[in-house]
Enzyme design. Structure first.
Site, PDB file in Angstrom:
ATOM      1  N   GLU A 175       0.841  -1.206   0.000  1.00 58.26           N
ATOM      2  CA  GLU A 175       0.000   0.000   0.000  1.00 58.26           C
ATOM      3  C   GLU A 175       0.876   1.256   0.000  1.00 58.26           C
ATOM      4  OE1 GLU A 175      -2.710   0.098   3.299  1.00 58.26           O
ATOM      5  OE2 GLU A 175      -3.871   1.763   2.469  1.00 58.26           O
ATOM      6  N   SER A 208      -4.921   2.591   8.947  1.00 60.80           N
ATOM      7  CA  SER A 208      -3.446   2.570   8.899  1.00 60.80           C
ATOM      8  C   SER A 208      -2.949   3.856   8.258  1.00 60.80           C
ATOM      9  CB  SER A 208      -2.958   1.375   8.064  1.00 60.80           C
ATOM     10  OG  SER A 208      -3.208   1.619   6.684  1.00 60.80           O
ATOM     11  N   GLN A 210       0.693   5.275   5.979  1.00 63.31           N
ATOM     12  CA  GLN A 210       1.915   4.823   5.330  1.00 63.31           C
ATOM     13  C   GLN A 210       2.841   6.024   5.093  1.00 63.31           C
ATOM     14  OE1 GLN A 210      -0.797   2.191   5.555  1.00 63.31           O
ATOM     15  NE2 GLN A 210      -1.314   3.577   3.887  1.00 63.31           N
TER      16      GLN A 210
HETATM   17  N1  LIG Z   1     -14.588  14.136   3.506  1.00 61.55           N
HETATM   18  C1  LIG Z   1     -13.887  13.555   4.494  1.00 61.55           C
HETATM   19  N2  LIG Z   1     -13.546  14.259   5.590  1.00 61.55           N
HETATM   20  C2  LIG Z   1     -12.813  13.690   6.580  1.00 61.55           C
HETATM   21  N3  LIG Z   1     -12.365  12.410   6.556  1.00 61.55           N
HETATM   22  C3  LIG Z   1     -12.710  11.678   5.461  1.00 61.55           C
HETATM   23  C4  LIG Z   1     -13.466  12.195   4.378  1.00 61.55           C
HETATM   24  N4  LIG Z   1     -13.607  11.212   3.445  1.00 61.55           N
HETATM   25  C5  LIG Z   1     -12.961  10.116   3.922  1.00 61.55           C
HETATM   26  N5  LIG Z   1     -12.424  10.420   5.124  1.00 61.55           N
HETATM   27  C6  LIG Z   1     -11.630   9.562   5.995  1.00 61.55           C
HETATM   28  O1  LIG Z   1     -10.484   9.155   5.256  1.00 61.55           O
HETATM   29  C7  LIG Z   1     -10.093   7.884   5.735  1.00 61.55           C
HETATM   30  C8  LIG Z   1     -10.034   6.929   4.532  1.00 61.55           C
HETATM   31  O2  LIG Z   1      -9.570   5.725   5.036  1.00 61.55           O
HETATM   32  P1  LIG Z   1      -9.650   4.406   4.128  1.00 61.55           P
HETATM   33  O3  LIG Z   1      -8.817   4.624   2.910  1.00 61.55           O
HETATM   34  O4  LIG Z   1     -11.088   4.024   3.927  1.00 61.55           O
HETATM   35  O5  LIG Z   1      -9.028   3.357   5.101  1.00 61.55           O
HETATM   36  P2  LIG Z   1      -7.652   2.576   5.062  1.00 61.55           P
HETATM   37  O6  LIG Z   1      -6.793   3.217   4.020  1.00 61.55           O
HETATM   38  O7  LIG Z   1      -7.110   2.712   6.436  1.00 61.55           O
HETATM   39  O8  LIG Z   1      -8.043   1.164   4.721  1.00 61.55           O
HETATM   40  C9  LIG Z   1     -11.129   7.442   6.775  1.00 61.55           C
HETATM   41  O9  LIG Z   1     -10.694   7.794   8.064  1.00 61.55           O
HETATM   42  C10 LIG Z   1     -12.337   8.292   6.413  1.00 61.55           C
HETATM   43  O10 LIG Z   1     -13.165   8.547   7.536  1.00 61.55           O
HETATM   44 CA   LIG Z   2      -6.820   4.113   2.107  1.00 60.04          CA
END
Ligand SMILES: Nc1ncnc2c1ncn2[C@@H]1O[C@H](COP(=O)(O)OP(=O)(O)O)[C@@H](O)[C@H]1O
Ligand SMILES: [Ca+2]
Length: 495
Positions: A175, A208, A210
């Site tokens: 990732e 997570s 990175q």
């Molecule tokens: N418009 C937004 N405002 C604030 N946080 C957001 C918004 N859209 C997505 N996020 C946050 O961005 C992060 C995206 O994480 P995600 O890629 O789904 O998880 P991971 O990469 O850990 O598997 C999450 O914490 C989500 O709540």
């Molecule tokens: Ca992600």
């Protein structure tokens, strides 16, 4: 390859003489004999054909418009990328552990939209991938239910008319590394001549986070598990990368809320109050073993909105003490000295753009003052100012902004001077920054290990070279006819 009549004014070889013209033509105007006309026409056709082939050979073939689809199954969302984002507004597929079939169902609507967007005649050639990240890594860590979720997702995706290539859980290293490939591919830092400094990649997810960058001082010998080697366009890259599981912003928040006295929360705006379920906190694998013996099932979560106190609580989930390497970031993880520029994307961008803090030339003290002001703003005022923002995100911006600053400055050791080397980005040249593009480029071998044959000449050089050659050949061809005529029109003297 075109053979030219091999004769030249400098060549007086008999073969040439015998070709032109037959004796009965003696004394006649050599230019209007059928032989001459035919030979001239052949010569011109040959030259025109040569020029045409040369132009066609060097014409840039129209780039076959290719599609590729990658589903990013994050901990909090699933996004479908086909060169543009089709966001599926649900929760991450790992949330369907207890009802895996719903994971497949959650993708249907957006995949039907994708089916409309990719031209029908290209469906079969369009590769379709699903990559799951930290949410599924945590589920896999915690239980075997991740297999059921992936199977349900696989069955759902195989019903679509694309070239299904599989659904899998990416490692944190993948990732991080593919996020770096995406950022540098989109920024044209890979196909240039070697020596161009690359851009580091900072990705903040929900489960997570990175960090990936090239450091001249890091050859991978210290902590080999943090080293990824790429050979791209003939250049070798030794990448440092680390993925901190449980340090995505959602899991980090749960870890701060596990602090026992956490009922009045300085990381939430004053006046914010919500009844929450402790099980949501302690069910996370990131807090396994943290669950106190006796706790109520629910607690009242009150905001008090104090940035300095919030910073202290956020710092408490990092361990800065033990480090068995020459230098560490946090929790005993090796990290070489930071180097170059960094692109910070995903939640880094969502949070800092909402807080109007994407300008990293702003002095760090000013950034902290702005954030402290936001955190101390009463919750009702915040909701009035941002009626359009999803409250799930709105309530978390004070914590998330404080977490981001702590992660960058205390965790990764960015100094206040190096802070301006970070750019908070959502897109680069109209493509979202994130691991998915790098993942697809890698799987479809669209980034060659060796540099493509660099043309000796630019396209225009080829055209002018061929045109000059054609003109010279034509002149040569005409010249070839003249002396032969003069010489050939006399009877060869027999000595
Ligand atoms: N418009 C937004 N405002 C604030 N946080 C957001 C918004 N859209 C997505 N996020 C946050 O961005 C992060 C995206 O994480 P995600 O890629 O789904 O998880 P991971 O990469 O850990 O598997 C999450 O914490 C989500 O709540
Ligand atoms: Ca992600």
């Amino acid at each position: 390859m075109f053979l030219f009549p091999v004769c030249s004014p400098f060549l007086t070889s008999p073969s040439c003489l015998s070709v032109f013209p037959p004796p009965e033509m003696k004394g006649k105007n050599p230019w209007n004999t059928p032989t001459t006309i035919i030979i001239t026409v052949i010569g011109i056709i040959a030259i025109v054909a040569l020029v045409t082939v040369a132009v066609l050979q060097n014409r840039h073939l129209p780039q076959k418009y290719k599609y590729g689809i990658v589903l990013d199954a994050g901990s909090s969302h699933t996004s479908v990328y086909i060169y543009k984002l089709c966001q599926i507004y649900t929760v991450g597929i790992s949330s369907y552990a207890s009802a895996p079939w719903k994971a497949g169902e959650s993708l249907r609507a957006c995949m039907q939209d994708v089916e409309q967007q990719v031209p029908k005649k290209r469906h079969r050639q369009t590769p379709l991938y699903l990559g799951a990240t930290a949410g599924m890594r945590l589920l896999k860590y915690n239980s075997s239910m991740s297999d059921g979720v992936l199977q349900a997702v696989e069955e759902a995706l195989q019903k679509f008319p694309f070239s299904y290539q599989g659904a899998r859980i990416l490692s944190g290293q993948e990732e991080g590394a593919f996020g770096w490939v995406t950022v540098n591919y989109l920024d044209d830092r890979l196909s240039q001549v070697c020596g161009l400094e690359t851009t580091g990649a900072l990705d903040l997810g929900g489960a997570s986070t990175q960090i990936s960058f090239v450091s001249d001082k890091y050859n991978g010998s210290e902590s080999p598990s943090n080293s990824v080697n790429f050979r791209l366009y003939g250049n070798d890259y030794n990448l440092y990368t680390h993925s901190f599981l449980c340090y995505g912003k959602d899991q980090a928040l749960l870890m701060t809320q596990s602090v026992p006295e956490m009922l009045n929360d300085p990381c939430f705006n004053p006046g914010y109050t919500a009844i929450k379920n402790y099980s949501k906190i302690y069910d996370s694998p990131c807090l396994s073993g943290w669950k106190p013996q006796k706790i109520p099932t629910h607690f009242t979560h009150n905001g008090t909105g104090n940035f300095q106190q919030c910073q202290r609580i956020v710092k408490s989930i990092f361990n800065f003490t033990h480090c068995k390497y020459s230098q560490c970031s946090f929790n005993g993880i090796f990290q070489p000295s930071l180097q170059g520029q960094f692109g910070a994307f995903s939640a880094y961008y969502f949070v800092m753009s909402f807080l109007n803090l994407t300008d990293t030339t702003m002095p760090l003290e000013a950034v902290k003052a702005k954030l402290a002001h936001y955190c101390s703003t009463p919750w009702n005022q915040i909701k009035q100012q941002h009626p359009e923002v999803n409250e799930k995100y709105l309530a978390g911006y004070c914590f998330s902004g404080t977490y981001i600053l702590t992660l960058l400055m205390e965790g990764y050791n960015f100094t206040s001077e190096e802070y301006s080397n970070i750019k908070f980005i959502k897109k680069i040249k109209d493509s979202d920054a994130g691991w998915t593009l790098g993942y697809m480029l890698n799987l479809t071998n669209m980034i060659p290990a060796e540099a493509p044959d660099s043309p000796l000449l630019p396209y225009s050089g080829y055209v002018s070279l061929v045109t000059i050659m054609a003109i010279l050949l034509f002149i040569l061809f005409i010249l070839c006819l003249c002396p032969l005529w003069t010489r050939c029109s006399k009877q060869p003297e027999i000595v």
